[in-house]
Design a protein around this motif. Sequence first.
Motif, short mmCIF file in Angstrom:
data_model
loop_
_atom_site.label_atom_id
_atom_site.label_comp_id
_atom_site.label_asym_id
_atom_site.label_seq_id
_atom_site.Cartn_x
_atom_site.Cartn_y
_atom_site.Cartn_z
N GLN A 106 61.19 -3.38 -42.17
CA GLN A 106 61.28 -1.95 -42.46
C GLN A 106 59.91 -1.30 -42.44
O GLN A 106 59.73 -0.22 -41.85
N GLN A 107 58.95 -1.95 -43.03
CA GLN A 107 57.59 -1.40 -43.09
C GLN A 107 56.97 -1.31 -41.70
O GLN A 107 56.42 -0.26 -41.31
N ARG A 165 68.59 2.39 -35.10
CA ARG A 165 68.80 1.13 -35.82
C ARG A 165 68.08 0.02 -35.08
O ARG A 165 68.25 -0.14 -33.87
N ALA A 181 66.53 9.11 -38.81
CA ALA A 181 66.43 8.00 -39.75
C ALA A 181 66.13 6.71 -38.99
O ALA A 181 66.51 6.57 -37.83
N ILE A 182 65.45 5.79 -39.67
CA ILE A 182 65.18 4.46 -39.14
C ILE A 182 65.86 3.46 -40.08
O ILE A 182 65.52 3.39 -41.26
N ARG A 183 66.82 2.73 -39.55
CA ARG A 183 67.58 1.80 -40.38
C ARG A 183 67.57 0.41 -39.77
O ARG A 183 67.48 0.25 -38.57
N PHE A 195 58.47 -1.43 -38.67
CA PHE A 195 59.21 -0.57 -37.76
C PHE A 195 58.90 0.91 -38.01
O PHE A 195 58.73 1.69 -37.07
N GLU A 196 58.81 1.28 -39.27
CA GLU A 196 58.49 2.68 -39.59
C GLU A 196 57.09 3.05 -39.09
O GLU A 196 56.87 4.15 -38.58
N GLN A 197 56.15 2.12 -39.22
CA GLN A 197 54.78 2.37 -38.73
C GLN A 197 54.77 2.54 -37.21
O GLN A 197 54.11 3.45 -36.68
N ARG A 198 55.49 1.68 -36.49
CA ARG A 198 55.48 1.75 -35.03
C ARG A 198 56.26 2.95 -34.53
O ARG A 198 55.89 3.55 -33.51
N VAL A 199 57.32 3.32 -35.20
CA VAL A 199 58.05 4.54 -34.83
C VAL A 199 57.15 5.76 -35.01
O VAL A 199 57.10 6.65 -34.16
N ALA A 200 56.40 5.78 -36.11
CA ALA A 200 55.49 6.90 -36.35
C ALA A 200 54.42 6.98 -35.26
O ALA A 200 53.93 8.07 -34.94
#
Length: 246
Positions: A148-149, A188, A168-170, A151-156
Amino acid sequence: MLNALRRKISPPLVEQRKIDLSGQSISYTLKRSSKRRSIGLRIDERGLTVSMPLRASEKWLHTVLRDKADWVVEKIGSWQVRRPAPPQWRDGGPISFCGDTLVLRVVPDLFGAPPVRVAGMLHLRLAEEATPQRVQRATEHWYRQQAQQLFEQRVAHFAPLLQVAPSAIRLSAARSQWGSCSARGVVRLNWRLIRLPHALIDYVIVHELAHLREMNHSAAFWQGVAQACPEYRERRAQLRDFHLGD
C-alpha cells in the motif's frame, strides 16, 4: 461406428514429455486443441508448455522444437535466474520482496511487535507459536502494508506524467490479474506485486493509470503507456514470467 473408432485413437489432450534439445533433457507439457492452427511455445515457472493442433503430426512437432531448441534452453535458463525464491514460512526461510530475496528471522516476542526489515532479513516478532501458517499470515500482512505504501508513492509519481487522477488506490488479492481500473477511477493493484522487481511494479501501475485515459488496449492506450514507461514492451514480456500463485 467410425466416430467411436476415431474417439478411441484420438491422442490425449495433455501429456508430459521429454526431449533432448541443445544437449539438455527438457521436460515439457504438450497440450492439443482442435482450435489451434499452429504450434506455440510458452515458458513460465512450470517450465515449457507446447500447444499444438489436435491432429498435428509428430514430425511437425519435433521440427518446431528442434528449430527453437536454442531459444527454449536460453529462455528456461534466464527465467530460472530471475525466478522468485519459493517462500518457506519458517525461521531462515527465503521470501521475495521487490525482486530481492529476504531471509525470515522468526523471533519470539511477548507483545508481538511489528516486523522489521534490516540487512537482507525480515524479523518477525510473534507472540504465538511460530507455525508455518502463522509465519505466512504475519509475512503477508507485512507485504500488504509495504505494498500500500509503495503503490501510493509510485502512483503519485506517475499520475501527473499521464495527467490522470485516480479516485482511489486499493489492494487486490485477485488470482487472475495484477491490476485493474474501474470506470469510476478506482485503481486496484495486486498486493503480490510487492514480490516483483520495481521495474515490473512500475509497469503495472502505469498500465492501470493509462486506463484512466483509455479504457481499452487501443493504439492510443499504448501511446499513453509509452509516455510514462518507454520500456513497456520489455517489461510486459518480463511480467509474463511471473504468476499469481503463492
